[in-house]
Design an enzyme around this catalytic site. Structure first.
Site, short mmCIF file in Angstrom:
data_model
loop_
_atom_site.label_atom_id
_atom_site.label_comp_id
_atom_site.label_asym_id
_atom_site.label_seq_id
_atom_site.Cartn_x
_atom_site.Cartn_y
_atom_site.Cartn_z
N LEU A 112 0.84 -1.20 0.00
CA LEU A 112 0.00 0.00 0.00
C LEU A 112 0.88 1.26 0.00
O LEU A 112 0.73 2.14 -0.83
CB LEU A 112 -0.93 0.01 1.23
CG LEU A 112 -1.72 1.29 1.49
CD1 LEU A 112 -2.77 1.50 0.41
CD2 LEU A 112 -2.41 1.23 2.87
N GLY A 120 -7.55 -5.26 10.75
CA GLY A 120 -7.14 -6.58 11.29
C GLY A 120 -5.66 -6.64 11.55
O GLY A 120 -5.20 -7.22 12.53
N GLY A 165 24.11 -0.31 32.47
CA GLY A 165 25.05 -0.39 31.35
C GLY A 165 24.92 -1.68 30.56
O GLY A 165 25.05 -1.69 29.34
N GLU A 198 1.75 0.08 9.94
CA GLU A 198 0.32 -0.25 9.92
C GLU A 198 -0.50 0.84 10.62
O GLU A 198 -1.42 0.57 11.38
CB GLU A 198 0.06 -1.65 10.47
CG GLU A 198 0.76 -2.68 9.59
CD GLU A 198 0.27 -4.10 9.78
OE1 GLU A 198 -0.90 -4.28 10.12
OE2 GLU A 198 1.08 -5.01 9.56
#
Lengths: 380, 265
Positions: free
Chosen positions: A125, A241, A340, A363
């Site tokens: 997309l 989803g 550390g 997303e």
């Protein structure tokens, strides 16, 4: 209301936990540092059915539900977020749109290979100029005779370098805006289709993130997924989803970081005391554990709503927003609690912190989730 | 005709998760998850490998235990076994190894014909390694214990196994029907299949003492000849370290480095 996992869901967690501990965790640091896609793990995930969890057996899925799928991604991500997103992008972004929007021929043709894991899937997309503004698609598809001809490029495509089946959005009628976008199924060997640059990333370094290039890419007419002009709807419903998957990945990262930090705190002594006996640090753990559990409930609820075919979009946006921010909060804190050592590659928390950041971005960024959530509360 | 394998398995507490009550020295079993006993998983895996290789192999898993031991059978079916039988009855509760093997023998009789009886060497909660051999005696079939390697000929009759000893192994030829007990060196058990979790052929039967027609005077706590004098948990031993090196000098050097690293010297 029932907040108990089913027997099956408990078995899924047990199975994926064992699988992740034995097969995924031992590789996690190595594939991160080598930026190596874990082909061997993907084969094993395929064998045990981890690449088709929430789909019916008639298409070679496992016949499971979306909570089980969320648990699968969570447990994989608990030890390796790269492996988690391979599963999530494949399942949510490629298998699902074909399952939901495909016609019977398309489902029969593509799903058995995808759900059994013989082939990996990806979703295209995002473009250089169309990220959060997904409607600004520049990739074009033109019908010439009985073929669609695609031109343009996609970026940041998860699984790009290893997928064989791609769900790709392209503009078929620019004058119609988002209603001029259509979805297509593209195969790896289609003429004119190639994989471009592989991204060098901050985190999820063992996942493959590439460019997709379409240069007069010709595909048969029947590769149109859904109707002409339905592409934006296909993409947005897919991302609803997908957010359950990414939220689960974020949850897994947070839980994994907390688990290793708890072990560290019980062993590490300073000022003659274990870190786990210092109240200020115990409060940090309480805060982290609470946020993680809240994220988990949001995710499972969104997944449950998806299974029940309820409108779950805003809920999955909340789950993703909260889980991603929890992952960043928890991993940053876990590095701090390691001192550390946490900043070195001898401990997994620095990897988890790098991996967590992407969950606030892909997303749909956290800001996009807020747009979706606000629209559900205030109206558009 | 199908090649029939019966695997005996036990649900045990996960010893990795077990904590010990420091005051009483006993195991804290509350909240400890139950798992498929490790050696039994190896026995099942070997049976599943036979099923992978040959057509028409049928695997039945038998377990004795409380109702929740059904979970173990669901797990075995999700790994690929065909049938699960739970023998559960208050009358068999508290059975020692002798009484347990009486129950299992009755259950095996009830299942009927079989070619191969497979069990784990021992359970991680009792560590007796007696039930398998006793079952073989009661079924009057030859047995090989401590099986670390297994091969079956295409005739599905001739079996060659390696039986582990402390300082080596024996190669033993044996024919079906017979009883074998597995050790962890035999194989690496598979995971449950996702498909198996959601769609197991849910062929799980629950039998009581009456169903298996076992002589009630030979089962349960009362009938058990074993008297437990005292049970205790051995003090946990730290993980050992093997010092490596090509020459004696290297070995000594590496040993010193190790000791210095741990601030022992």
């Amino acid at each position: 209301m029932n907040f108990q996992l089913t027997k099956e869901q408990e078995f899924v967690r047990k199975m994926v936990r064992e699988f992740a501990t034995n097969e995924v965790e031992p590789l996690a640091a190595e594939i991160d540092q080598e930026h190596r896609f874990p082909v061997e793990t993907v084969e094993k995930m395929a064998k045990y059915g981890l690449l088709g969890v929430p789909f019916p057996t008639e298409y070679s899925g496992a016949g499971g539900d979306h909570i089980s799928y969320a648990i699968t991604v969570e447990e994989l991500s608990r030890v390796c977020a790269s492996t988690g997103v391979i599963c999530s992008a494949h399942t949510s972004l490629c298998c699902w749109p074909i399952f939901n929007w495909g016609n019977e021929e398309q489902k029969k043709k593509y799903l058995p290979d995808l759900l059994s894991g013989k082939k990996l899937g990806a979703f295209g997309l995002t473009e250089p100029g169309a990220g959060t503004d997904a409607a600004g698609q520049q990739t074009r598809a033109v019908l010439e005779g009985d073929e669609w001809v695609l031109n343009g490029s996609k970026v940041f495509i998860t699984n790009g370098g290893y997928a064989e089946t791609f769900v790709v959005m392209a503009m078929t009628d620019k004058s119609k805006g988002t209603r001029g976008i259509s979805a297509f199924i593209v195969e790896k060997n289609d003429p004119g289709f190639s994989i471009g640059k592989t991204e060098d990333k901050l985190g999820i370094c063992a996942s493959s993130t590439t460019e997709l290039i379409f240069q007069d890419c010709r595909i048969p007419q029947d590769r149109l997924l859904g109707e002409v002009g339905q592409g934006f709807k296909v993409a947005m419903s897919t991302l609803d989803g997908g957010r359950i998957g990414i939220a689960s990945q974020a949850l897994g990262i947070a839980q994994g970081a907390l688990d290793v930090t708890v072990d560290y705190m019980k062993a590490r002594k300073q000022f003659g005391k274990r870190l786990s006996d210092m109240e200020a640090l115990r409060f940090d753990v309480a805060e982290m554990a609470t946020r993680i559990e809240a994220a988990r409930l949001l995710i499972y609820q969104a997944a449950d709503m998806k299974d029940k075919h309820l409108a779950y979009g805003p809920k999955s946006a909340m789950a993703k927003l909260f889980a991603a921010e929890t992952a960043m909060y928890v991993t940053t804190k876990c590095v701090q609690l390691h001192g550390g050592y946490g900043y070195t590659k001898d401990y997994p928390v620095e990897r988890m912190m790098r991996d967590a950041k992407i969950t606030e971005i892909y997303e749909g960024t956290s800001e996009v989730q807020k747009i979706v959530i606000a629209a559900s509360v205030l109206g558009k | 005709m199908a090649f029939k394998i019966i695997v005996c398995a036990k649900q045990v507490p996960d010893t990795n998760e077990i904590r010990i009550n420091p005051e009483t020295g006993t195991l804290i079993r509350d909240g400890v998850p139950s798992i498929l006993n490790h050696d039994d998983a190896n026995a099942l895996e070997e049976a599943l490998k036979i099923k992978d290789k040959f057509d028409d192999v049928h695997i039945t898993v038998i377990t004795m235990g409380p109702p929740q031991a059904k979970d173990l059978l669901i797990e075995c079916l999700a790994m690929g076994a065909d049938e699960g039988i739970l023998v559960s009855d208050r009358a068999v509760g508290g059975s020692d190894t002798w009484a347990t093997s009486n129950v299992l023998a009755a259950a095996v009789h009830k299942v009927g014909d079989y070619d191969l009886l497979f069990a784990g060497r021992q359970a991680i909660d009792g560590d007796t390694a007696q039930v398998g051999p006793q079952l073989a005696e009661k079924m009057d079939v030859p047995q090989v214990t401590y099986v670390q390697k297994f091969e079956i000929a295409d005739n599905m009759k001739d079996i060659r196994v390696e039986r582990a000893l402390e300082d080596g192994y024996e190669v033993i030829d044996i024919q079906t029907p017979c009883m074998l007990t597995a050790i962890k060196e035999l194989n690496t058990p598979r995971y449950m299949y996702m498909k198996g979790i959601f769609n197991p052929d849910k062929d799980i039967k629950v039998w009581n003492a009456k169903d298996i027609e076992v002589d009630l005077t030979t089962v349960g706590l009362e009938a058990s000849p074993t008297n437990v004098f005292r049970s205790f948990t051995p003090k946990p031993k730290g993980k050992g370290v093997v010092v490596e090196g090509d020459t004696d000098k290297d070995l000594a050097k590496n040993l010193l480095i190790g000791l210095k690293g741990k601030h022992v010297i």
